[in-house]
Design a protein around this motif. Structure first.
Motif, PDB file in Angstrom:
ATOM      1  N   GLU A  56     115.666 107.973 -20.645  1.00 56.85           N
ATOM      2  CA  GLU A  56     115.002 109.043 -21.388  1.00 56.85           C
ATOM      3  C   GLU A  56     113.484 108.926 -21.249  1.00 56.85           C
ATOM      4  OE1 GLU A  56     115.047 111.192 -25.757  1.00 56.85           O
ATOM      5  OE2 GLU A  56     115.038 109.007 -25.688  1.00 56.85           O
ATOM      6  N   SER A  57     112.878 109.998 -20.779  1.00 60.31           N
ATOM      7  CA  SER A  57     111.416 110.129 -20.675  1.00 60.31           C
ATOM      8  C   SER A  57     110.727 108.947 -19.997  1.00 60.31           C
ATOM      9  CB  SER A  57     110.816 110.340 -22.074  1.00 60.31           C
ATOM     10  OG  SER A  57     111.386 111.463 -22.697  1.00 60.31           O
ATOM     11  N   ALA A  81     116.461 112.112 -18.482  1.00 59.25           N
ATOM     12  CA  ALA A  81     116.308 113.048 -19.598  1.00 59.25           C
ATOM     13  C   ALA A  81     114.828 113.265 -19.900  1.00 59.25           C
ATOM     14  CB  ALA A  81     117.018 112.508 -20.839  1.00 59.25           C
ATOM     15  N   ASN A  82     114.443 114.514 -20.006  1.00 61.09           N
ATOM     16  CA  ASN A  82     113.067 114.868 -20.366  1.00 61.09           C
ATOM     17  C   ASN A  82     112.037 114.131 -19.495  1.00 61.09           C
ATOM     18  OD1 ASN A  82     114.359 116.210 -22.533  1.00 61.09           O
ATOM     19  ND2 ASN A  82     114.222 114.372 -23.797  1.00 61.09           N
ATOM     20  N   PRO A  83     112.088 114.317 -18.179  1.00 65.39           N
ATOM     21  CA  PRO A  83     111.173 113.584 -17.296  1.00 65.39           C
ATOM     22  C   PRO A  83     109.715 113.923 -17.575  1.00 65.39           C
ATOM     23  CG  PRO A  83     112.247 115.369 -16.115  1.00 65.39           C
ATOM     24  CD  PRO A  83     112.927 115.276 -17.437  1.00 65.39           C
ATOM     25  N   LYS A  84     108.859 112.944 -17.402  1.00 62.58           N
ATOM     26  CA  LYS A  84     107.423 113.124 -17.612  1.00 62.58           C
ATOM     27  C   LYS A  84     106.710 113.585 -16.344  1.00 62.58           C
ATOM     28  CE  LYS A  84     107.236 111.731 -21.929  1.00 62.58           C
ATOM     29  NZ  LYS A  84     106.841 112.646 -23.012  1.00 62.58           N
ATOM     30  N   GLY A  85     107.333 113.380 -15.197  1.00 61.43           N
ATOM     31  CA  GLY A  85     106.736 113.779 -13.927  1.00 61.43           C
ATOM     32  C   GLY A  85     107.827 114.194 -12.974  1.00 61.43           C
ATOM     33  N   ASP A  86     107.488 114.294 -11.687  1.00 59.30           N
ATOM     34  CA  ASP A  86     108.505 114.679 -10.718  1.00 59.30           C
ATOM     35  C   ASP A  86     109.014 113.466  -9.960  1.00 59.30           C
ATOM     36  OD1 ASP A  86     107.291 115.099  -7.572  1.00 59.30           O
ATOM     37  OD2 ASP A  86     105.863 114.788  -9.200  1.00 59.30           O
ATOM     38  N   VAL A  94     118.876 115.760 -13.512  1.00 63.28           N
ATOM     39  CA  VAL A  94     117.723 115.868 -14.405  1.00 63.28           C
ATOM     40  C   VAL A  94     117.980 116.979 -15.416  1.00 63.28           C
ATOM     41  CG1 VAL A  94     115.251 116.359 -14.543  1.00 63.28           C
ATOM     42  CG2 VAL A  94     116.141 115.043 -12.611  1.00 63.28           C
ATOM     43  N   GLY A  95     117.644 116.722 -16.676  1.00 61.43           N
ATOM     44  CA  GLY A  95     117.809 117.748 -17.702  1.00 61.43           C
ATOM     45  C   GLY A  95     117.206 117.308 -19.016  1.00 61.43           C
ATOM     46  N   THR A  96     117.343 118.128 -20.026  1.00 60.05           N
ATOM     47  CA  THR A  96     116.903 117.753 -21.365  1.00 60.05           C
ATOM     48  C   THR A  96     117.922 116.790 -21.971  1.00 60.05           C
ATOM     49  OG1 THR A  96     118.077 119.562 -22.442  1.00 60.05           O
ATOM     50  CG2 THR A  96     115.848 120.024 -21.649  1.00 60.05           C
ATOM     51  N   ALA A 130     128.149 105.686 -20.142  1.00 60.54           N
ATOM     52  CA  ALA A 130     126.749 105.921 -19.816  1.00 60.54           C
ATOM     53  C   ALA A 130     125.912 104.904 -20.576  1.00 60.54           C
ATOM     54  CB  ALA A 130     126.338 107.337 -20.190  1.00 60.54           C
ATOM     55  N   ILE A 131     125.109 104.141 -19.859  1.00 58.10           N
ATOM     56  CA  ILE A 131     124.181 103.198 -20.476  1.00 58.10           C
ATOM     57  C   ILE A 131     122.831 103.897 -20.553  1.00 58.10           C
ATOM     58  CG2 ILE A 131     122.955 101.022 -20.144  1.00 58.10           C
ATOM     59  CD1 ILE A 131     125.572  99.978 -18.831  1.00 58.10           C
ATOM     60  N   VAL A 132     122.296 103.996 -21.765  1.00 61.60           N
ATOM     61  CA  VAL A 132     121.097 104.806 -21.996  1.00 61.60           C
ATOM     62  C   VAL A 132     119.936 103.914 -22.409  1.00 61.60           C
ATOM     63  CG1 VAL A 132     120.183 106.839 -23.175  1.00 61.60           C
ATOM     64  CG2 VAL A 132     122.652 106.614 -22.839  1.00 61.60           C
ATOM     65  N   VAL A 133     118.810 104.060 -21.704  1.00 61.35           N
ATOM     66  CA  VAL A 133     117.619 103.266 -22.015  1.00 61.35           C
ATOM     67  C   VAL A 133     116.435 104.200 -22.240  1.00 61.35           C
ATOM     68  CG1 VAL A 133     118.397 101.220 -20.751  1.00 61.35           C
ATOM     69  CG2 VAL A 133     117.072 102.976 -19.549  1.00 61.35           C
TER      70      VAL A 133
END
Length: 269
Positions: free
Chosen positions: A127-128, A153-158, A179-181, A217-220
């Motif tokens: 995330e981000s 999730a919610n990328p800060k750049g490309d 890639v998505g929200t 899904a492992i989420v960090v």
């Protein structure tokens, strides 16, 4: 293959365009192009069916025959441009990239285009993420573990930042990436019946006591703020890596690697 052009001036219009693509995310999005430097990285991009727009080589490092061998399997051959040493040095980030730099067309990473090959999928969600080095390291870990997908999730750049491509050692091309929200990714995971395990400091159980053998899904999150409340509330189980020293967290790519390879260990039994 015929060399169509020779560019000797660092002030050439194409060279200035490439520099802009290296430096500006806005330009990469606008032109739907990005830059790849290095034989290994380019070979991985070709293997992943990225479309080449043009390819530049410096014959003082890479021979024309070696270049031909590198791109011989490409159906739509790119424009080939020989450049001078001055031009190559202007474009190259490091000296050990074997004399080749290419312009490639970006791909879309929409979740609706992502197809999971395994029903019992193992996925990494970040995330981000902000630092290109961390994103690159996460992609390298995902490749090493042969994960089914990496979701941002919610990328800060490309994703086509040259620093990500370099730090991933080309693993941006070897992973299935979506890639998505946060909301979109949560919907995707729910639709595919994938459990959600969030790395968090509170309301968590030790990762070694967690069952990752089902679709997971492992989420960090980021090292500074961790995961958002949306993820923590949607989590099947929050997990933690017990810390025995004075600090309470590690680099996000290190944490992700520990969790991912515990999941792999459990699945290998």
């Amino acid at each position: 293959m015929n060399t169509l052009k020779y560019i000797s001036s660092p002030q050439n219009t194409l060279i200035r365009k490439i520099v802009l693509l290296q430096e500006k995310s806005r330009e990469r999005r606008k032109q739907a192009l990005f830059v790849v430097e290095g034989k290994r990285e380019l070979a991985l991009a070709i293997q992943a069916n990225y479309e080449l727009d043009s390819i530049l080589y410096y014959p003082g490092i890479m021979s024309k025959n070696d270049l031909l061998d590198l791109i011989k399997e490409i159906k739509n051959q790119p424009e080939v441009i020989e450049v001078s040493q001055d031009v190559y040095q202007k474009l190259a980030y490091r000296d050990s990239t074997e004399g080749v730099i290419a312009l490639l067309k970006t791909k879309k990473h929409a979740l609706e285009n992502l197809r999971l090959k395994n029903k019992n999928a193992l996925i990494l969600v970040a995330e981000s993420p902000e630092k290109p080095g961390n994103i690159g390291a996460l992609l390298r870990t995902a490749d090493a573990a042969n994960l089914d997908a990496v979701l941002i999730a919610n990328p800060k750049g490309d994703l086509y930042n040259p620093n990500i491509i370099r730090s991933s050692v080309g693993c941006i091309f070897t992973n299935a990436i979506g890639v998505g929200t946060t909301a979109e990714i949560l919907d995707f995971l729910k639709a595919n019946q994938i459990q959600v395990f969030c790395a968090a400091l509170s309301a968590s159980q030790a990762y070694t006591q967690t069952d990752f053998t089902k679709a997971s899904a492992i989420v960090v999150g980021t090292e500074s703020t961790g995961l958002s409340q949306s993820w923590l509330e949607a989590s099947t189980q929050n997990i933690i890596i017990p810390m025995e020293g004075e600090i309470d967290s590690m680099n996000v790519s290190v944490s992700a690697a520990i969790l991912i390879f515990e999941a792999k260990r459990q699945r290998s039994k």
